[in-house]
Design an enzyme around this catalytic site. Structure first.
Site, PDB file in Angstrom:
ATOM      1  N   GLN A  62       0.807  -1.213   0.000  1.00  0.00           N
ATOM      2  CA  GLN A  62       0.000   0.000   0.000  1.00  0.00           C
ATOM      3  C   GLN A  62       0.842   1.266   0.000  1.00  0.00           C
ATOM      4  O   GLN A  62       0.308   2.362  -0.165  1.00  0.00           O
ATOM      5  CB  GLN A  62      -0.939   0.020   1.203  1.00  0.00           C
ATOM      6  CG  GLN A  62      -0.236   0.170   2.541  1.00  0.00           C
ATOM      7  CD  GLN A  62      -1.158  -0.016   3.713  1.00  0.00           C
ATOM      8  OE1 GLN A  62      -1.514  -1.130   4.068  1.00  0.00           O
ATOM      9  NE2 GLN A  62      -1.556   1.098   4.323  1.00  0.00           N
ATOM     10  N   CYS A  68      -5.112   0.185   3.596  1.00  0.00           N
ATOM     11  CA  CYS A  68      -5.010  -1.218   4.017  1.00  0.00           C
ATOM     12  C   CYS A  68      -6.328  -1.961   3.896  1.00  0.00           C
ATOM     13  O   CYS A  68      -6.370  -3.128   3.521  1.00  0.00           O
ATOM     14  CB  CYS A  68      -4.493  -1.305   5.443  1.00  0.00           C
ATOM     15  SG  CYS A  68      -5.516  -0.452   6.662  1.00  0.00           S
ATOM     16  N   ASN A 378       0.018  -9.217   5.268  1.00  0.00           N
ATOM     17  CA  ASN A 378       0.032  -7.764   5.386  1.00  0.00           C
ATOM     18  C   ASN A 378       0.070  -7.134   3.997  1.00  0.00           C
ATOM     19  O   ASN A 378       0.130  -7.834   2.976  1.00  0.00           O
ATOM     20  CB  ASN A 378       1.236  -7.323   6.233  1.00  0.00           C
ATOM     21  CG  ASN A 378       1.009  -6.005   6.929  1.00  0.00           C
ATOM     22  OD1 ASN A 378       0.125  -5.234   6.579  1.00  0.00           O
ATOM     23  ND2 ASN A 378       1.819  -5.717   7.929  1.00  0.00           N
TER      24      ASN A 378
END
Length: 437
Positions: A62, A68, A378
């Site tokens: 990102q 996110c 993530n």
């Protein structure tokens, strides 16, 4: 009491005579506090091996933006796409949904200003403090998907503003605060508010199109799968979603764990002023206890599907090691400091709330089916952490700092589903459950 010179001198001398603290002082001033307090044993206790491991797809990035929640949502779709169409790798355009979210949030802000012209000062200040931002909630992402569809990243690539959004947000919020004053003045003068709002939205649209790029209304796309078959597409973003994602988003619900006294379990909640698309479904949560919360996440992963989740990622987080664990740092031994506040206390006293959304991509279960540790996908790029961008969260960390998951309705009991579908309690705009990931 007033801090006297004598009292402070006493504290000074107590510290100066404490040989342990002087040793920690030397380490912390040289290496930094957390590096000096890092617990080696937490690494060995949280190795990246899981009994359910759903994906090893390369992680996304990102960059310097707060997207996110978008990345997490589209990563769940991306796994499905890669598996079904047997591609080596694929990404949906997060910049595309970013554009439409900014546009819709601007209109949402205008509507709150217009429809609540007599709001109290605290609510008005709350709205004006941050007219819009990068973050969001699952239901807000659903609203964008359903209205605008999705496109491949190659069709609408990143821009400078989507990858590093500070400048965009600074000037868009500057514009929106000015527009709020214009709208309130128009209302006071009994002017044509709708006409004024439409002119202001044209300015917003122009600003977004210049900084992010004009998004496509239709496009051509083609790719080859692992068997070298050519797959072609021609159509709109909504048609692309229907063909290549084809997920019924009404099947998914937001489940939270908020153990505060004002939010009884097995009831539904929404938050005042929270949303992005006017006319879309409300942001809505079902609150359950943590044991049930984890069982729902496990059930979805056992069915082969990853889970969008929201947490307070900066708490007890060893970013360089890719570890989210309660024993990451030892404050008690080194500093005689012990953090004893529980989850409810942290929420009530502003110490914690949801700050980040990621994907639960696996879980390690013991012989009785209870979770031991979790695999976390993530969106900070492959170099974050020690596991190519994936993180490991201990079960105790999940208990303390995870607040939200999104699961299919089929995993809820009839009682839970009834509670979710009931009229929700409306929480105040600044309630921690209204935090945007």
């Amino acid at each position: 009491m007033t801090l006297t010179k004598d009292f402070t001198q006493k504290l000074y001398e107590n510290f100066a005579e404490n040989t342990k603290l002087r040793a920690v002082e030397n380490a912390a001033t040289k290496n930094g506090l957390l590096s000096s307090l890092e617990v080696r044993g937490s690494h060995a206790a949280n190795l990246p091996e899981f009994s359910i491991d759903l994906t090893k797809d390369p992680v996304t990035n990102q960059k310097q933006s707060g997207r996110c929640w978008m990345f997490a949502a589209m990563n769940t779709f991306r796994h499905k796409f890669i598996n079904e169409f047997k591609t080596e790798d694929f990404e949906f355009s997060q910049a595309y949904t970013f554009f439409w979210d900014k546009y819709e949030k601007s209109n949402w802000f205008f509507e709150q200003i217009i429809n609540h012209v007599d709001m109290d000062d605290r609510r008005l200040k709350f709205l004006l403090q941050t007219p819009q931002q990068d973050g969001g909630q699952w239901d807000m992402m659903v609203a964008i998907f359903e209205k605008y569809g999705v496109v491949p990243k190659s069709v609408y690539p990143e821009s400078q503003a989507s990858s590093s959004s500070r400048e965009l947000n600074q000037y868009l919020n500057k514009l929106l605060r000015q527009d709020a004053e214009i709208l309130r003045y128009t209302i006071e003068q009994e002017g044509d508010v709708q006409a004024v709002k439409e002119d202001l939205l044209q300015e917003v649209f122009n600003f977004l199109a210049v900084t992010l790029g004009l998004p496509p209304q239709s496009f051509d796309f083609a790719f080859r799968d692992k068997e070298n078959n050519l797959v072609k597409f021609e159509g709109t973003p909504k048609e692309f979603y229907s063909k290549f994602v084809n997920v019924d988003l009404s099947d998914y619900v937001s489940v939270i764990n908020a153990p505060t006294a004002d939010k009884p379990y097995n009831k539904s909640y929404t938050v005042e002023f929270l949303g992005n698309v006017v006319g879309a479904r409300d942001v809505k949560h079902l609150n359950v206890d943590m044991a049930r919360f984890k069982k729902l996440a496990i059930a979805q992963m056992q069915a082969g599907e990853t889970v969008w989740f929201g947490c307070d990622v900066g708490q007890e987080s060893n970013r360089s090691a890719g570890l989210l664990t309660m024993d990451a740092y030892d404050f008690k031994t080194a500093l005689d400091i012990e953090f004893t506040q529980d989850k409810a206390g942290r929420l009530d006293y502003g110490e914690s709330l949801m700050t980040h959304a990621m994907v639960l991509a696996g879980v390690d279960l013991d012989s009785e089916g209870n979770s031991v540790k979790w695999k976390v996908e993530n969106s900070w790029g492959k170099d974050a952490g020690a596991f190519k961008g994936y993180f490991v969260a201990s079960d105790s960390w999940m208990d303390e700092y995870t607040y939200q998951i999104v699961v299919r309705k089929e995993f809820l009991t009839e009682e839970e589903l009834t509670a979710y579908e009931s009229e929700p309690q409306v929480l105040l705009p600044w309630d921690p459950m209204g935090a945007l990931a």
